[in-house]
Design an enzyme around this catalytic site. Sequence first.
Site, mmCIF file in Angstrom:
data_model
loop_
_atom_site.group_PDB
_atom_site.id
_atom_site.type_symbol
_atom_site.label_atom_id
_atom_site.label_comp_id
_atom_site.label_asym_id
_atom_site.label_seq_id
_atom_site.Cartn_x
_atom_site.Cartn_y
_atom_site.Cartn_z
ATOM 1 C CE1 TYR A 127 -3.321 9.012 7.859
ATOM 2 C CE2 TYR A 127 -4.447 7.341 7.046
ATOM 3 C CZ TYR A 127 -4.146 8.052 8.210
ATOM 4 O OH TYR A 127 -4.043 7.471 9.314
ATOM 5 N NE ARG B 288 -8.353 -0.307 2.716
ATOM 6 C CZ ARG B 288 -8.639 -0.621 3.977
ATOM 7 N NH1 ARG B 288 -7.920 0.102 4.984
ATOM 8 N NH2 ARG B 288 -9.398 -1.652 4.248
ATOM 9 C CG ASN C 289 -7.059 11.136 10.170
ATOM 10 O OD1 ASN C 289 -6.606 11.220 11.413
ATOM 11 N ND2 ASN C 289 -6.330 10.082 9.476
ATOM 12 C CG HIS D 273 -4.012 4.727 2.072
ATOM 13 N ND1 HIS D 273 -5.312 5.228 2.090
ATOM 14 C CD2 HIS D 273 -3.486 4.613 3.469
ATOM 15 C CE1 HIS D 273 -5.588 5.256 3.412
ATOM 16 N NE2 HIS D 273 -4.420 4.626 4.281
ATOM 17 N N GLY E 236 -9.060 -7.057 9.183
ATOM 18 C CA GLY E 236 -8.123 -6.361 9.861
ATOM 19 C C GLY E 236 -7.750 -7.308 11.103
ATOM 20 N NE ARG E 237 -11.424 -4.094 14.153
ATOM 21 C CZ ARG E 237 -12.284 -3.589 14.381
ATOM 22 N NH1 ARG E 237 -12.771 -2.950 15.633
ATOM 23 N NH2 ARG E 237 -13.269 -3.504 13.151
ATOM 24 C CG ASN F 205 -8.936 5.436 6.278
ATOM 25 O OD1 ASN F 205 -10.014 5.356 6.463
ATOM 26 N ND2 ASN F 205 -8.237 4.097 6.747
ATOM 27 C CD GLN G 73 -2.788 1.406 2.405
ATOM 28 O OE1 GLN G 73 -2.153 1.737 3.244
ATOM 29 N NE2 GLN G 73 -3.917 1.304 2.141
HETATM 30 C C1 PHB Z 1 -3.254 4.628 11.560
HETATM 31 O O1 PHB Z 1 -2.050 4.432 11.524
HETATM 32 O O2 PHB Z 1 -3.809 5.107 12.474
HETATM 33 C C2 PHB Z 1 -3.654 4.467 10.100
HETATM 34 C C3 PHB Z 1 -3.224 4.214 9.126
HETATM 35 C C4 PHB Z 1 -3.855 4.168 7.756
HETATM 36 C C5 PHB Z 1 -5.034 4.027 8.032
HETATM 37 C C6 PHB Z 1 -5.675 4.256 9.015
HETATM 38 C C7 PHB Z 1 -5.386 4.425 10.166
HETATM 39 O O3 PHB Z 1 -5.590 3.856 6.622
#
Ligand code: PHB
Length: 365
Positions: free
Chosen positions: A182, A229, A237, A177, A324-325, A180, A99
């Site tokens: 960024y 993504r 954010n 990416h 993820g988790r 989120n 990514q």
């Molecule tokens: C994070 O580091 O908190 C983080 C990084 C990338 C993302 C979301 C959260 O897409």
Amino acid sequence: MATLFDSLKVGDITIPNRIIMAPLTRMRSKQPGNIPHELNATYYAQRATAGFILTEATQISQQGQGYPGTPGIHSKEQVDGWKKVTTAVHDKGGIIGLQLWHVGRISHPSHQPNGALPVAPSAIAAKNSGTYTADWKPTPILVPRALETKELSLIIEDYKKGAKNAKDAGFDFVELHMANGYLLDEFLQDGSNKREDNYGGSIENRARFPLEVLDAVIGIFGKGRVGVRISPYGTFNDMQDSDPIKLFSYVIDEFNKRQIAFLDCIEPRATSAGGGDDINANAPSTSELFRKKFKGVFISAGGYNVEEARKAVQNNKADAISFGRIFIANPDLPKRIQTNASLNPYNRATFYGGDHKGYTDYPTL
Ligand code: PHB
């Protein structure tokens, strides 16, 4: 009816199942230099039975870094480190994409070249958001410096170099990416982009820079090996847009024109991205809103449990699901899902930073 265990053609590559490992920030690169190393190779190789793996977000330049310990893809040492990771995953028969990340305003001068201010489309801070300084102290987000138009081509060069480095390091895919909050998402959404040049204002203008970056990355990796993504309606954010349906419909049309391999779309119910476990049940469903618009492989992400994932693929709400988790805590997740085995619980306290604990020591069946 498709199942999670049907193979799937994703651009140029056929993946063995539809259980994708989501990109997950873990902040465990080798210091100094933000270099991937053996520990990271072990972690990813343990998860090689995923349909494919997406790496943690990886900065394309020093300016693109916003958190301590996140890996980069801009130095020779980093490329050599990532080669260890791709080799370890390929040796186990896995498939892995990198990514590509620029954090934009979500940074701190301690991460920036010469201690400069972080950069963004406009000089607007992300409220109620934070990061960590280079020495791991929590800090709010400062007002960033608005990028000059002539700087944008330099950032495109950084993305190109990142993509070229990812290719040299042996990655099968790259994911851009654009989510989120960024840099690329900051350009897309009008809460963070108030520019008055060709890169702000209309949807077409706001999407221009993200799409120029995408074209540059496709130029290096080929459209069959590039995914994107996005996180429509995501509030992490401090993101907001006045008309997300119109904005993301336009962007997805542009992805269709370019025939990218996959779209990785985050459900906004998983509202806090890396920051917590809250689910907002009232959030709009992006798989409902955008799945039909996209012509390639649609990956849905965001707080899925196993049953929801099975149903989403069966009901054609998505082609594949990223986890993820539960992939953090279950290196053999596909096998556990296939055999209805119980899942190891995850430990949030060891998500970010540290050593092998909570990283490579979760047991397999
Ligand atoms: C994070 O580091 O908190 C983080 C990084 C990338 C993302 C979301 C959260 O897409």
